[in-house]
Design an enzyme around this catalytic site. Structure first.
Site, PDB file in Angstrom:
ATOM      1  N   SER A 142     -58.598  26.158 -21.453  1.00 35.21           N
ATOM      2  CA  SER A 142     -59.801  25.391 -21.758  1.00 35.21           C
ATOM      3  C   SER A 142     -60.999  26.330 -21.685  1.00 35.21           C
ATOM      4  O   SER A 142     -60.976  27.316 -20.927  1.00 35.21           O
ATOM      5  CB  SER A 142     -59.986  24.257 -20.743  1.00 35.21           C
ATOM      6  OG  SER A 142     -61.291  23.705 -20.822  1.00 35.21           O
ATOM      7  N   TYR A 155     -60.355  21.400 -11.768  1.00 32.09           N
ATOM      8  CA  TYR A 155     -59.829  21.440 -13.141  1.00 32.09           C
ATOM      9  C   TYR A 155     -60.110  22.783 -13.790  1.00 32.09           C
ATOM     10  O   TYR A 155     -59.204  23.422 -14.343  1.00 32.09           O
ATOM     11  CB  TYR A 155     -60.443  20.321 -13.990  1.00 32.09           C
ATOM     12  CG  TYR A 155     -59.961  20.362 -15.426  1.00 32.09           C
ATOM     13  CD1 TYR A 155     -58.713  19.859 -15.770  1.00 32.09           C
ATOM     14  CD2 TYR A 155     -60.735  20.934 -16.433  1.00 32.09           C
ATOM     15  CE1 TYR A 155     -58.252  19.909 -17.081  1.00 32.09           C
ATOM     16  CE2 TYR A 155     -60.285  20.989 -17.741  1.00 32.09           C
ATOM     17  CZ  TYR A 155     -59.043  20.475 -18.058  1.00 32.09           C
ATOM     18  OH  TYR A 155     -58.584  20.553 -19.353  1.00 32.09           O
TER      19      TYR A 155
END
Length: 269
Positions: A142, A155
């Protein structure tokens, strides 16, 4: 898709979103598929759709990758099945909320899925592909690996792990016939938002990419030989400059003496 080894692609998180889109596009390019996720019903529907549309073999492998026994079964398939030449390490989840407010058990599950399963499947695939001197590993990370300030630390930390693992693998496997790519999507229209507790409609439209465009860009990046693909980044030179700045630190990150600023004004004993 010259950079992708021919053969069967095993795709995790394949029931929807990024994983399902990779499945459709790889099938269109002639790859047989092994579709891995928890939702067997959705996987079966996708497998039937893909087989009918592209005439390839699409097998369903139901597995919860946070369950060590089920994860081990997928690892073993990667080790034993010589037809598998591509791993799309895509399965992942997010947990919304501040660190103090979040359900820490859910965060631990996220770490298990985003880190442990990616690690173990990459290891199994790498060993199998090196033995055959051919294979492709695609690790989906990501952009938050580069921007932890933009979302929760746990995360973004899991995605930084995926990026660092990929960079290390690229160096280790470069002369062994195995291609390794990290894909760093920005915000992408998938179910991960709702599952993680975030309303996707709260995101600005200009920052939300459609999943088909994201995966198409990722596969094009692979064809171009990119080790790291960031689909929304307009000028890749910006990432190259950031990498160069990081690498410039290397000679000074481990030295026998502490930096002068920690000694300035220190009085003699």
């Amino acid at each position: 898709m010259s950079k992708i080894a021919s053969g069967t692609a095993l795709i995790t998180g394949a029931s929807t979103g990024i994983g399902a889109t990779y499945a459709r596009k790889l099938a269109a390019a002639g790859h047989d598929l092994i579709l891995v996720a928890r939702d067997a019903q959705r996987l079966a529907a996708l497998a039937s759709e893909i087989s009918a549309a592209h005439g390839v073999k699409a097998e369903v492998l139901k597995a919860d990758l946070t369950d060590r026994a089920e994860l081990a079964a997928v690892e073993q398939r990667l080790k034993d099945d010589a037809a598998i030449s591509v791993l799309v390490n895509n399965a992942g989840m997010a947990v919304a909320g501040t660190f103090l407010e979040v359900d820490i058990d859910k965060v631990e599950t996220m770490v298990s899925l985003n880190v442990v399963s990616v690690l173990r499947l990459a290891h199994a695939a790498a060993k199998a592909f090196v033995a055959r001197k051919a294979g492709t590993i695609i690790n989906v990370a990501s952009v938050l690996a580069l921007a932890p300030e933009m979302f929760s630390g746990p995360y973004s930390g899991t995605k930084a792990f995926v990026l660092n693992l990929t960079i290390s693998l690229q160096r280790e496997l470069a002369d062994k016939g195995v291609t390794v790519q990290a894909v760093l999507p920005g915000a992408t229209r998938t179910e991960i938002w709702e599952r993680g507790g975030t309303d996707i409609n709260s995101l600005p439209a200009e920052m939300l990419m459609e999943v088909d465009e994201m995966v198409e860009a990722a596969l094009t990046g692979l064809e171009l030989g990119e080790a790291i693909t960031i689909p929304p980044l307009p000028d890749f030179a910006e990432f190259e400059a950031a990498t160069a700045a990081r690498l410039k630190l290397a000679p000074n990150l481990s030295r026998k003496d502490a930096a002068a600023r920690y000694k300035a004004g220190k009085k003699a004993a």
